[in-house]
Structures are given as structure tokens and as C-alpha cells.
Write a protein that holds these residues in place. Structure first.
Motif, PDB file in Angstrom:
ATOM      1  N   UNK A 241     -23.553 -37.277  55.496  1.00  0.00           N
ATOM      2  CA  UNK A 241     -23.775 -38.502  56.252  1.00  0.00           C
ATOM      3  C   UNK A 241     -23.883 -39.659  55.270  1.00  0.00           C
ATOM      4  N   UNK A 242     -23.034 -40.660  55.451  1.00  0.00           N
ATOM      5  CA  UNK A 242     -23.047 -41.811  54.562  1.00  0.00           C
ATOM      6  C   UNK A 242     -24.107 -42.802  55.018  1.00  0.00           C
ATOM      7  N   UNK A 243     -25.023 -43.148  54.110  1.00  0.00           N
ATOM      8  CA  UNK A 243     -26.125 -44.061  54.400  1.00  0.00           C
ATOM      9  C   UNK A 243     -26.033 -45.248  53.453  1.00  0.00           C
ATOM     10  N   UNK A 244     -26.104 -46.451  53.975  1.00  0.00           N
ATOM     11  CA  UNK A 244     -26.116 -47.640  53.136  1.00  0.00           C
ATOM     12  C   UNK A 244     -27.524 -47.873  52.608  1.00  0.00           C
ATOM     13  N   UNK A 245     -27.648 -48.048  51.282  1.00  0.00           N
ATOM     14  CA  UNK A 245     -28.956 -48.280  50.670  1.00  0.00           C
ATOM     15  C   UNK A 245     -28.952 -49.637  49.986  1.00  0.00           C
TER      16      UNK A 245
ATOM     17  N   UNK B  67     -11.014 -32.742  50.800  1.00  0.00           N
ATOM     18  CA  UNK B  67     -11.056 -34.184  50.597  1.00  0.00           C
ATOM     19  C   UNK B  67     -11.636 -34.919  51.793  1.00  0.00           C
ATOM     20  N   UNK B  68     -11.797 -34.219  52.904  1.00  0.00           N
ATOM     21  CA  UNK B  68     -12.256 -34.853  54.132  1.00  0.00           C
ATOM     22  C   UNK B  68     -13.775 -34.922  54.171  1.00  0.00           C
ATOM     23  N   UNK B  69     -14.291 -36.114  54.482  1.00  0.00           N
ATOM     24  CA  UNK B  69     -15.738 -36.312  54.629  1.00  0.00           C
ATOM     25  C   UNK B  69     -16.500 -35.847  53.395  1.00  0.00           C
ATOM     26  N   UNK B  70     -15.951 -36.145  52.238  1.00  0.00           N
ATOM     27  CA  UNK B  70     -16.612 -35.799  50.977  1.00  0.00           C
ATOM     28  C   UNK B  70     -17.026 -37.076  50.258  1.00  0.00           C
ATOM     29  N   UNK B  71     -18.065 -36.991  49.429  1.00  0.00           N
ATOM     30  CA  UNK B  71     -18.474 -38.187  48.673  1.00  0.00           C
ATOM     31  C   UNK B  71     -17.452 -38.511  47.589  1.00  0.00           C
ATOM     32  N   UNK B  72     -17.431 -39.755  47.183  1.00  0.00           N
ATOM     33  CA  UNK B  72     -16.706 -40.104  45.981  1.00  0.00           C
ATOM     34  C   UNK B  72     -17.522 -39.689  44.770  1.00  0.00           C
ATOM     35  N   UNK B  73     -17.053 -39.996  43.561  1.00  0.00           N
ATOM     36  CA  UNK B  73     -17.838 -39.689  42.367  1.00  0.00           C
ATOM     37  C   UNK B  73     -19.191 -40.386  42.421  1.00  0.00           C
ATOM     38  N   UNK B  74     -20.201 -39.768  41.821  1.00  0.00           N
ATOM     39  CA  UNK B  74     -21.521 -40.379  41.819  1.00  0.00           C
ATOM     40  C   UNK B  74     -22.550 -39.481  41.178  1.00  0.00           C
TER      41      UNK B  74
ATOM     42  N   UNK C  98     -24.698 -40.495  49.989  1.00  0.00           N
ATOM     43  CA  UNK C  98     -24.077 -39.461  50.820  1.00  0.00           C
ATOM     44  C   UNK C  98     -25.067 -38.301  50.945  1.00  0.00           C
ATOM     45  N   UNK C  99     -25.710 -38.208  52.105  1.00  0.00           N
ATOM     46  CA  UNK C  99     -26.728 -37.179  52.334  1.00  0.00           C
ATOM     47  C   UNK C  99     -26.066 -35.915  52.875  1.00  0.00           C
ATOM     48  N   UNK C 100     -26.345 -34.818  52.201  1.00  0.00           N
ATOM     49  CA  UNK C 100     -25.776 -33.511  52.512  1.00  0.00           C
ATOM     50  C   UNK C 100     -26.608 -32.861  53.613  1.00  0.00           C
ATOM     51  N   UNK C 101     -26.002 -32.636  54.770  1.00  0.00           N
ATOM     52  CA  UNK C 101     -26.742 -32.098  55.908  1.00  0.00           C
ATOM     53  C   UNK C 101     -26.953 -30.594  55.752  1.00  0.00           C
ATOM     54  N   UNK C 102     -28.186 -30.089  55.901  1.00  0.00           N
ATOM     55  CA  UNK C 102     -28.449 -28.651  55.767  1.00  0.00           C
ATOM     56  C   UNK C 102     -27.595 -27.827  56.728  1.00  0.00           C
TER      57      UNK C 102
END
Length: 704
Positions: free
Chosen positions: A158-162, A494-501, A521-525
Motif C-alpha cells: 500500500x503506497x502511503x504519502x509521508x 513488476x506489478x504493484x511493487x515499490x521502486x528502489x528505496x 510502500x507498506x507491505x501488507x501481512x
């Protein structure tokens, strides 16, 4: 007839979708579909959000809009002969023009400085492809291809804006509570989003003196003055700055040297194993540099061999020996410190990337000899070997490839207890991606063919972690997750994956998240179990950097992690170690091999929890003791013989001085009872033998 021919030509041009103009803003973006397009100069409206690996500010943009008619994997490329010698960069945005987020982008993944990358487009969604003139506004052609997407991955982010401020670089514990925080910096500010036990973040901005060098290339973290708060290293384009935390973590002292260092990857690590963190920085155009800690939190600069630093040098040729014109040895990009040979001391691999002579491109593996010296066992063969301080070893490890790369991902991909490596190529050209299996004897075998990794994206960022917590280490690589199937094959997602970080756990749920820019990018359990281990050194450095953490669980067996500061190319990930357990419901044993030589063993550890281990807390190495040993002669001159009925093949021989510091360490590669002690000074020591099957014994030794 002429009219019909004219209409046919017009129809063909429309079919090819070739244009010479595009929109000057997001709101005025030119609508496109799959096809080939021409760009004739770039002069459109800019947008600050950078969606590529390089954080150089955006220039003017040319805007195109693409709306997917169904779910597609979209590939955007300028990697064609017609564009040779050009430099292109593009960003892919998603959302409305007033609130755009990154969905993809690329700078140099094609040949030379051309662009090539893919992103996933959902049916009915609109995406903005914006070409950037940051590196040039030449005319060029690009293509947009539509391909069917693969099945959805077995993980979900889940992409979260911080609300981060400045250059985003790290996810690491900065206040000593064991929780990973988000770290962003500016030249006079450190922005911390402190993870709270209740969830979420508390924003803390700490003003600093002007940093002479900002982390334009990399950042590392570690507590080099042992006050309980992590300090920061900024790797800049012209030098290195340290930000030293005060005794309550509320302020930082800026420390910058005068030395020119074109910094690439940087690390904190205890190079001389005296219990105090040193620093290491790759140099792009000269041999690498390192900073030795005097034990009082003061760091002294070194480059090359030095009796007060590393006598054999590390990470580059000896300057005094390099021939005229080659002292600009460099191409040192992605350093990572791991124990590749399981002799319980820390070694170092450098992913090289530089044009020109092949000797500057060959990756290097610097083996820790256990006596304060290092040897490169991934050398270029031939004349160049003579310019290494010890003469070179003719690529005995099989890792000395001229792969055009910036970073590598290390992990035990097959859970056999030895660290393997994925060396990801940054662009087409020299070499290509390499998946190398550790044979356990100091050598590596190429397992690339059939692994599935030949088709992985090119790029500069490769790092490792178990992202679905199934017990097998995966690879985060340039906008993809290379999911480990457990048999030295990988599935590329490549789908719904984070970019480098930066990789860490931003919400304390045991699943690895990724932080980059203003995006978390929060990894859902997914139901798999996990374990987090925090290491606190006492005799070793306080972070336990360089420690090997090994766990055993019933279904998966053995897993290993090394505590590292600075992985991938530029980001700073967690100093905690994370293990996926799949459906295993218990951890039988945890063994921690500390840099000091101390070994801690814990049994029957709870899962889905955080375990903090303080060095020496178990007060025992093993419940099994080696049969009585004798050593002779004692006192000794140059050699001793160990008299025991047990096999010493694969045993770790460690010698400690009277202050408990390990001064000699190596692994017996044959069943030999001879030990060379000629390098020891006169005095009293303790020699410890730990066999390959975990039996241990110690004896007093007098060196005369």
C-alpha cells in the motif's frame, strides 16, 4: 490514384502514431496509445516529483497521457540505434494533475544513457509519461508497448504519502527504541519521522550546521561514538560529511574533512575489529577511502595501505605502485560488507561501474584474512595484479567479472548457510546480470542460466530481503521484486511493487516496507510468520554491525543474515535483521556470531515478535564441548600444533589477547593441526577452536 496514395500515406502515419509535438503541461498532455513517437525538443512545464533512481532535479518536461483499455504491462523505451549517443530520462505519473504520484520512470537502463522501463497500467486509468530535459533536449524517438501482465504477485504493498522533507535516504532506528524511523536530510536539517509504538510517526526536525557535503550519492548510519544514538554519513560528490548525534539524540555535530572524495556507496563497519565503528566510502575516480575510529569517536582518513589504518589497503590499488596515468583507479560504486566464507569475520564486495580500461570495471571481493589485512580474490588477471598490495589472486573466487553494475544483492538464496550474490547489471553492454552461488569453499558458481533473472530490469539499485516472509531471501531490483522460489530460480514481479528505496519495517508488523521520496510502500501481512532480531554489542561495536545471525526452524531449516550498514547503492536500510518463517510456528535455535568472537545461543524463541540480544547474555558458546585438546609448543615461537581426536577441517581458529580482543581469526580449509602464530606479539593469549559441527574448546597460549 494520387488521392488514394496520399490517404494511404496519411493512414500509415496515423497507424505508426508518430508525432513531432507533445503537451507543454499535465493538463495539456498529448494523448497517445501504443506506438512510436518522435520528440522534437523539450520545453514544457516542469514538475518537482522525480520518479527515477537519480535524484537530480527535474528540468523542463514534455507531457503525454496514456489511458489503458485493459490491464497492461507498459514498456517505454528509447533504447534504439536511432538514438545512439543521446541521454534521455522520463517519469511516469498517476493521478489527477493537481495530485500526481510516481508510477514508474527511468534514466539510464538502456544502452549508454538511453531509457528502458516498464510499469503496470490498470484498465481505465490514465498515466502521464513526461520526458525530462535534465540531461539534454535532443530530438529522439520512443516507443510505448502494451503487453499482457503476469498473474498478481503473492504480496501486496500500500503506497502511503509521508510528509518527509529533503533528500530521502534512510529507514533506520534513530532514537534507540528498536523501531525503524524515516530519515530525510537537507544541508542544515535532519528530518525524522519517528515511528511510535502506537503506530504512525512523530515528526522531528533537527537543525544542523551547514553540511559541507550532502548525501547526493549515498547515506549510511551507525553509532560510531557508542552513545546510544545513530550517527549519519553523507556521501557527496566532492567529499564526506559525518553528522554526530549528541548524547540524547536531539542535536548533531557536523564534521567534514578537506579530502576530495567522489563518493558512491558508503558504509559503517568495524574494519579493524577493535569494537569501534569505522567508515568506508567508495571513490569513483580514485582508490576507495576509509576512516579509522580511535576509540573515542574520532575518525581518521586513510586511502590505501597504512600501518595505522589497514596495512594491506582495501578497495583499490596502492597509489604508490600504480603506473603513471592509472592512479585515477576508480569505478568503485557499490560496497557491501558480508561474511562470504563463514570464517566469522567480515569481508567486502565492490560492484564496479566505469568506462575505459577493463581493470577499472572488474568487481572485487576483499577477503578478511583475520589478521588485520585484506586480499582481493576477484582480481583482473595479468599485469594489473601487480598493483594490488599483495599481488592479486587471479580471480580465485570467480567474482571478478567486468559487469557494468552499481550494486549487488547478497543473501543465502538456497538456505545452505552461505551467502550468495546477485550482481545486477546497470545497463546493456558489458556482462549482464549474474546470479552466483556460494560453493562454501571460497568460490562461486554461475547459476544465471535458467534462474529467470536474465530478463530482470537493468538499473543501479539491487538489495535483498524476504518480502513475502516465506523463509527465502528475495531481491528488490529497480522497480521489481525478484521473488525467490527456493531452488535458485526467481519469478520477476513488476506489478504493484515499490521502486528502489530504503528497506525496513515502518509499522512494526514484521513485514519489510520500502521508503523513497515522499512515498512509503507498506507491505501488507499475508499470514506468514516472522522474527525480528536487534543486536546490541558490548565488546563488539554497539550496533553489532558485522554480526552473523543464524536461526533454525522446523520446516524451513537454517536461515542467515549479516548485520549491515549500507546496502544497495544509495539508501540506508534497517540495522535490525528480519526473518520470514512461512508457516513455521517456532524457532528452535538462534545463534549470533559477534565480530568480537563471542557466540550467543538462544533456544525456543517466540515467533511474530522482536528479540533484542545483548552480546554475551547467554554466557555460553555451546552446550557441547570439544574433546580435551592440547597445544604445543607452549610457549610458542612461530607455529603451534593442536592435539585433538576431532577433525579440524572447517574449524574456526580464533586467538584473543588478554583484553578479550580477537587478534587472529581464520578457517581451517583442510584437516591440519598446525596454526601459524608468527604475527603475534610477545604475550599471553587465549586460543579458541570451534569445529564445523559446533564443538568448542579454549586454551591459554604464551607467545615468546
Amino acid at each position: 490514384m494520387k488521392k488514394i496514395l496520399f490517404l494511404l500515406i496519411i493512414g500509415l502515419l496515423v497507424t505508426l502514431n508518430t508525432y513531432s509535438q507533445s503537451g507543454d503541461s499535465c493538463n495539456n498532455a498529448t494523448q497517445i496509445t501504443a506506438g512510436t513517437y518522435s520528440v522534437d525538443g523539450i520545453s514544457g512545464e516542469s514538475f518537482d516529483l522525480n520518479c527515477t533512481e537519480y535524484d537530480a532535479a527535474n528540468g523542463s518536461l514534455l507531457w503525454y497521457s496514456y489511458t489503458a483499455s485493459q490491464d497492461y504491462l507498459i514498456t517505454v523505451s528509447t533504447d534504439y540505434a536511432i538514438n545512439d549517443n543521446l541521454d534521455t530520462r522520463f517519469h511516469v505519473y498517476q493521478g489527477d494533475c493537481e495530485n500526481l504520484a510516481c508510477a514508474g520512470g527511468d534514466d539510464d537502463s538502456g544502452d549508454g544513457y538511453l531509457s528502458y522501463s516498464s510499469f503496470y497500467a490498470d484498465a481505465g486509468s490514465t498515466y502521464y509519461i513526461a520526458w525530462d530535459d535534465r540531461w539534454g533536449d535532443e530530438n529522439f524517438e520512443f516507443t510505448v508497448e502494451e503487453n499482457d501482465p503476469p498473474p498478481p504477485p503473492p504480496f501486496e504493498f500500500t503506497q502511503v504519502n509521508v510528509n518527509s522533507i529533503g533528500s530521502e535516504r534512510g529507514m533506520v532506528d534513530m532514537n534507540g527504541d528498536g523501531l525503524d524511523d524515516l530519515v530525510s536530510v537537507q544541508s542544515t536539517n535532519i528530518n525524522l519521522l519517528i515511528q511510535t509504538e502506537e503506530g504512525g510517526f512523530e515528526e522531528v526536525n533537527i537543525s544542523t550546521d551547514q553540511a559541507n557535503y550532502t548525501p547526493s550519492w549515498s547515506m549510511a548510519a551507525g553509532d560510531f561514538d557508542r552513545n546510544g544514538y545513530n550517527d549519519l554519513l553523507y556521501g557527496g560528490g566532492s567529499g564526506v560529511t559525518f553528522m554526530k548525534a549528541n548524547d540524547n539524540g536531539t542535536g548533531y555535530t557536523e564534521i567534514s574533512g578537506n579530502e576530495y572524495v567522489f563518493s558512491q556507496r558508503s558504509n559503517f563497519v568495524d574494519i579493524n575489529n577493535d569494537g569501534h565503528l569505522d567508515a568506508f566510502v567508495c571513490h569513483d575516480v580514485q582508490p576507495t577511502v576509509y576512516y579509522i575510529n580511535d576509540g573515542n569517536g574520532n575518525l581518521q582518513f586513510f586511502q590505501g595501505p597504512d600501518e595505522d589504518g589497514v596495512p594491506s589497503g582495501i578497495g583499490g590499488v596502492e597509489l604508490s605502485l600504480a603506473p603513471i596515468g592509472s592512479a585515477q583507479e576508480g569505478g568503485n560504486y557499490g560496497s557491501v560488507w558480508i561474511d562470504f566464507d563463514n570464517d566469522r569475520d567480515i569481508d567486502m564486495f565492490i560492484a564496479k561501474c566505469r568506462g575505459g580500461n577493463v581493470q577499472w570495471k572488474n568487481n572485487e571481493l576483499w577477503r578478511n584474512n583475520g589478521d588485520g589485512t585484506f586480499s582481493n580474490i576477484a582480481d583482473v588477471t595479468g599485469w594489473y595484479n601487480s598493483y594490488y598490495p599483495d599481488g592479486g589472486h587471479d580471480n580465485s573466487s570467480n567474482l571478478g567479472d567486468p559487469v557494468q553494475t552499481w550494486s549487488s544483492a547478497w543473501g543465502d538464496f538456497d538456505n545452505d548457510g552461505y551467502m550468495d550474490v546477485y550482481v545486477g547489471a546497470s545497463a546493456t553492454g558489458d556482462g549482464g546480470h549474474k546470479l552466483m552461488q556460494n560453493n562454501g569453499d571460497g568460490t562461486f558458481s554461475d547459476r544465471t542460466n535458467g534462474s529467470g533473472l536474465s530478463e530482470a530490469n537493468y538499473g543501479i539499485e539491487n538489495d535483498s530481503g524476504d518480502f513475502n516472509n516465506d523463509g527465502f531471501v528475495d531481491i528488490l531490483s529497480n522497480g521489481s521484486i525478484l521473488l525467490n522460489n527456493g531452488d535458485f530460480t526467481f519469478t520477476i514481479y513488476n506489478q504493484n511493487t515499490p521502486g528502489p528505496g530504503a528497506i525496513g519495517d515502518a509499522n512494526n508488523d514484521g513485514f519489510l516496507d520500502v521508503f523513497n521520496g515522499s512515498n512509503l510502500y507498506q507491505n501488507n501481512p499475508n499470514g506468514n510468520n516472522w522474527l525480528k532480531v536487534i543486536t546490541i554489542g558490548t565488546t563488539s561495536n554497539i550496533n553489532g554491525i558485522g554480526a552473523r545471525v543464524e536461526i533454525s526452524s522446523p520446516g524451513i531449516g537454517t536461515q542467515i543474515r549479516d548485520v549491515r550498514s549500507g546496502t544497495g547503492f544509495r539508501y540506508m536500510g534497517s540495522l535490525n535483521t528480519y526473518f520470514g518463517l512461512g508457516q513455521d510456528t517456532m524457532v528452535d535455535t538462534i545463534t549470533i556470531y559477534w565480530p568480537s568472537g563471542t557466540i550467543d545461543v538462544l533456544n525456543n524463541v517466540n515467533i511474530n515478535s522482536t528479540l533484542t540480544v545483548i552480546e554475551g547474555q547467554t554466557l555460553s558458546v555451546s552446550s557441547l564441548e570439544l574433546s580435551e585438546i592440547n597445544i604445543y609448543p607452549n610457549p610458542a615461537d612461530d607455529f603451534i600444533t593442536i592435539d585433538t581426536i576431532n577433525s579440524l577441517e572447517g574449524a574456526i581458529i580464533s586467538i584473543f589477547d588478554i583484553n578479550g580482543r580477537r587478534v587472529l581469526n581464520y578457517k581451517q580449509n583442510a584437516n591440519s593441526n598446525k596454526v601459524d602464530v608468527s604475527s603475534l606479539s610477545i604475550g599471553e593469549y587465549i586460543i579458541r577452536v570451534v569445529t564445523a559441527d559446533g564443538l568448542m574448546a579454549s586454551k591459554k597460549l604464551i607467545k615468546k
